[in-house]
Write an enzyme that holds these catalytic residues in place. Sequence first.
Site, PDB file in Angstrom:
ATOM      1  N   ASN A 191       0.804  -1.216   0.000  1.00 24.36           N
ATOM      2  CA  ASN A 191       0.000   0.000   0.000  1.00 24.36           C
ATOM      3  C   ASN A 191       0.843   1.275   0.000  1.00 24.36           C
ATOM      4  OD1 ASN A 191      -2.314   1.494   0.072  1.00 24.36           O
ATOM      5  ND2 ASN A 191      -3.017   0.776   2.077  1.00 24.36           N
ATOM      6  N   HIS A 244     -14.926  -5.634   9.474  1.00 29.97           N
ATOM      7  CA  HIS A 244     -14.581  -4.339  10.063  1.00 29.97           C
ATOM      8  C   HIS A 244     -15.821  -3.476  10.272  1.00 29.97           C
ATOM      9  CE1 HIS A 244     -10.094  -3.713   8.988  1.00 29.97           C
ATOM     10  NE2 HIS A 244     -10.329  -4.969   9.261  1.00 29.97           N
ATOM     11  N   ARG A 253     -14.382  -6.669  14.113  1.00 25.35           N
ATOM     12  CA  ARG A 253     -13.482  -5.663  14.665  1.00 25.35           C
ATOM     13  C   ARG A 253     -14.253  -4.362  14.788  1.00 25.35           C
ATOM     14  NH1 ARG A 253      -8.257  -2.785  11.739  1.00 25.35           N
ATOM     15  NH2 ARG A 253      -9.793  -1.209  11.194  1.00 25.35           N
ATOM     16  N   TYR A 260      -7.951   6.554  13.047  1.00 20.38           N
ATOM     17  CA  TYR A 260      -7.690   5.326  12.293  1.00 20.38           C
ATOM     18  C   TYR A 260      -8.889   4.379  12.359  1.00 20.38           C
ATOM     19  CZ  TYR A 260      -6.615   0.592  11.270  1.00 20.38           C
ATOM     20  OH  TYR A 260      -6.717  -0.670  10.762  1.00 20.38           O
ATOM     21  N   ASP A 276      -8.224  -2.727  16.995  1.00 18.51           N
ATOM     22  CA  ASP A 276      -6.878  -2.448  16.471  1.00 18.51           C
ATOM     23  C   ASP A 276      -6.422  -1.074  16.970  1.00 18.51           C
ATOM     24  OD1 ASP A 276      -4.591  -2.140  14.959  1.00 18.51           O
ATOM     25  OD2 ASP A 276      -5.540  -2.580  13.027  1.00 18.51           O
ATOM     26  N   HIS A 291      -3.471   0.139  16.113  1.00 17.48           N
ATOM     27  CA  HIS A 291      -2.619   0.629  15.025  1.00 17.48           C
ATOM     28  C   HIS A 291      -1.307   1.223  15.518  1.00 17.48           C
ATOM     29  CE1 HIS A 291      -2.416   1.771  10.653  1.00 17.48           C
ATOM     30  NE2 HIS A 291      -3.039   0.605  10.627  1.00 17.48           N
ATOM     31  N   GLU A 300      -5.172  -5.574  18.987  1.00 21.34           N
ATOM     32  CA  GLU A 300      -4.153  -5.655  17.927  1.00 21.34           C
ATOM     33  C   GLU A 300      -3.221  -4.454  17.931  1.00 21.34           C
ATOM     34  OE1 GLU A 300      -6.045  -6.243  14.159  1.00 21.34           O
ATOM     35  OE2 GLU A 300      -4.432  -5.266  13.063  1.00 21.34           O
ATOM     36  N   GLU A 328       1.171  -7.519  11.219  1.00 26.60           N
ATOM     37  CA  GLU A 328       0.848  -7.210   9.819  1.00 26.60           C
ATOM     38  C   GLU A 328       1.984  -6.488   9.101  1.00 26.60           C
ATOM     39  OE1 GLU A 328      -2.735  -4.875  10.620  1.00 26.60           O
ATOM     40  OE2 GLU A 328      -1.688  -3.083   9.971  1.00 26.60           O
ATOM     41  N   ARG A 383      -0.068 -11.967  13.142  1.00 26.56           N
ATOM     42  CA  ARG A 383      -0.903 -11.380  12.077  1.00 26.56           C
ATOM     43  C   ARG A 383      -0.184 -11.223  10.751  1.00 26.56           C
ATOM     44  NH1 ARG A 383      -4.769  -9.414  11.103  1.00 26.56           N
ATOM     45  NH2 ARG A 383      -4.325  -7.205  10.826  1.00 26.56           N
ATOM     46  N   ASP A 411      -6.226  -3.683   0.922  1.00 25.58           N
ATOM     47  CA  ASP A 411      -5.054  -3.240   0.165  1.00 25.58           C
ATOM     48  C   ASP A 411      -4.093  -4.372  -0.194  1.00 25.58           C
ATOM     49  OD1 ASP A 411      -4.841  -1.796   3.161  1.00 25.58           O
ATOM     50  OD2 ASP A 411      -3.112  -3.015   2.651  1.00 25.58           O
ATOM     51  N   GLU A 465      -8.532 -12.077   8.841  1.00 22.38           N
ATOM     52  CA  GLU A 465      -9.167 -10.777   8.574  1.00 22.38           C
ATOM     53  C   GLU A 465      -9.765 -10.800   7.164  1.00 22.38           C
ATOM     54  OE1 GLU A 465      -6.431  -7.496   8.336  1.00 22.38           O
ATOM     55  OE2 GLU A 465      -7.985  -6.047   8.808  1.00 22.38           O
ATOM     56  N   TRP A 495       1.053   6.596  12.322  1.00 18.79           N
ATOM     57  CA  TRP A 495      -0.291   6.435  11.783  1.00 18.79           C
ATOM     58  C   TRP A 495      -0.785   5.034  12.010  1.00 18.79           C
ATOM     59  CZ3 TRP A 495      -2.611   3.345   7.956  1.00 18.79           C
ATOM     60  CH2 TRP A 495      -4.013   3.573   7.846  1.00 18.79           C
TER      61      TRP A 495
HETATM   62  C1  GCO Z   1      -5.631  -3.957   9.454  1.00 20.03           C
HETATM   63  C2  GCO Z   1      -4.639  -2.910   9.127  1.00 20.03           C
HETATM   64  C3  GCO Z   1      -4.926  -2.117   7.901  1.00 20.03           C
HETATM   65  C4  GCO Z   1      -3.687  -1.283   7.575  1.00 20.03           C
HETATM   66  C5  GCO Z   1      -3.478  -1.247   6.107  1.00 20.03           C
HETATM   67  C6  GCO Z   1      -2.240  -0.486   5.732  1.00 20.03           C
HETATM   68  O1  GCO Z   1      -5.646  -4.384  10.587  1.00 20.03           O
HETATM   69  O2  GCO Z   1      -6.313  -4.356   8.531  1.00 20.03           O
HETATM   70  O3  GCO Z   1      -4.234  -2.212  10.243  1.00 20.03           O
HETATM   71  O4  GCO Z   1      -6.096  -1.367   8.011  1.00 20.03           O
HETATM   72  O5  GCO Z   1      -3.793   0.001   8.066  1.00 20.03           O
HETATM   73  O6  GCO Z   1      -3.422  -2.556   5.633  1.00 20.03           O
HETATM   74  O7  GCO Z   1      -1.947  -0.645   4.393  1.00 20.03           O
HETATM   75 MG    MG Z   2      -4.170  -3.722  11.833  1.00 18.52          MG
END
Ligand code: GCO
Ligand code: MG
Length: 402
Positions: free
Chosen positions: A37, A122, A147, A159, A210, A212, A236, A262, A283, A316, A339, A402
Amino acid sequence: MKITDAKVFVCSPGRNFVTLKIYTDEGLYGLGDATLNGRELSVASYLEDHLVPCLIGRDARNIEDIWQYFYRGAYWRRGPVTMAAIAAVDMALWDIKGKALNTPLYNLLGGKSRHGVMVYGHANGADISETVDQVGQYIDQGYLAIRAQCGIPGVKGTYGVAKDKMFYEPAEKGLPPENEWSTEKYLNHIPKLFQTLRDKYGDDPHLLHDCHHRLTPIEAGRLGKELEPYHLFWLEDTVPAELQEGFRIIRQHTTTPLAVGEVFNTVFDTTTLFTEQLIDYCRMCVVHSGGITPIRKIASFAEIYRIKMGCHGPTDVSPVNMAASVHFNMSINNFGIQEYMRHTPETDAVFPHSYTFRDGYLLPGDKPGFGVDFDEKLAKKYPYERAYLPVNRKIDGTMFDW
Ligand code: GCO
Ligand code: MG
């Protein structure tokens, strides 16, 4: 079976995707996802300029050797661009092997360990009541796990709060937008969201959240502790993922299950977390961790410590990655959850696939390989469009994660 050609496609049916197609002298081809992404063109160049020339003429059957050639054989290793490119090659070769043996991929990975792959959707909203309604909509669609994210009063652009509820997309066209952040306001607000959700929907739905990567270890400990009464499936990405040692502090303070990974690229991102049993779910994403070949080994390593896999599956990454992930999840014993953010109809049309959602599970279908195709003609209608994830600043302007 010789590799005769490999082509890289960048298209944007709703968002950008990088797809690798490997062709063989037996007329079979395989698909790999290489989407990263906001950095899509770097992976496309890595593939076209550096990997594809070395692929031509190799025996497509030797997946392990080709993986080691690109990983171990290279002096400069790891990192998201490198690993996404290697993953695309690896995925395409597994897809070819499945087609050559006329069997779905999960059969080559040990067969089915379950009847389907439980997924989480989500739900998000500008405030608690909107998120609570959204969770209800997911429950109505049959989701067993959801989520939940919501806007924080007094903070712009939190976020996980999407413009389009069903097709959440974090990247935006043009240059990076700027979001705002306040840890204090966030920590005060989130427990109220989960209290409301449990009051309304009871104990049954699995609820996830999440952070983040925005907290310090002690802040994460506080949040985990305050969420304990609402028994989350997982919390998460509490702290920046690089901070493996930070999880020791979080673990001392809470029994809320923890998930991270992730943004990990190799097994070396997990060693402290696994061996000290500091997390409950790994993850990692098939595409960002180098493909099916390494993620199977990572899952086996996690299994020793009773850590389960809960693969990243955002919009993404393309349906090619999603299919690869579903087959992988079908086969391993230590599967936790997958997910699943639904792709737009435009994306699904460019990547027709055999996996389907039913009663909270993704089912892989029985097509050989991954069971995904790529409509090149249609993809041409959606050329690449520059897009970035947002950046984030504290309310006083300080640059933040972020
Ligand atoms: C999730 C992630 C995504 C990321 C994204 C970044 O848990 O799915 O945090 O929302 O922000 O994949 O490219
Ligand atoms: Mg995430």
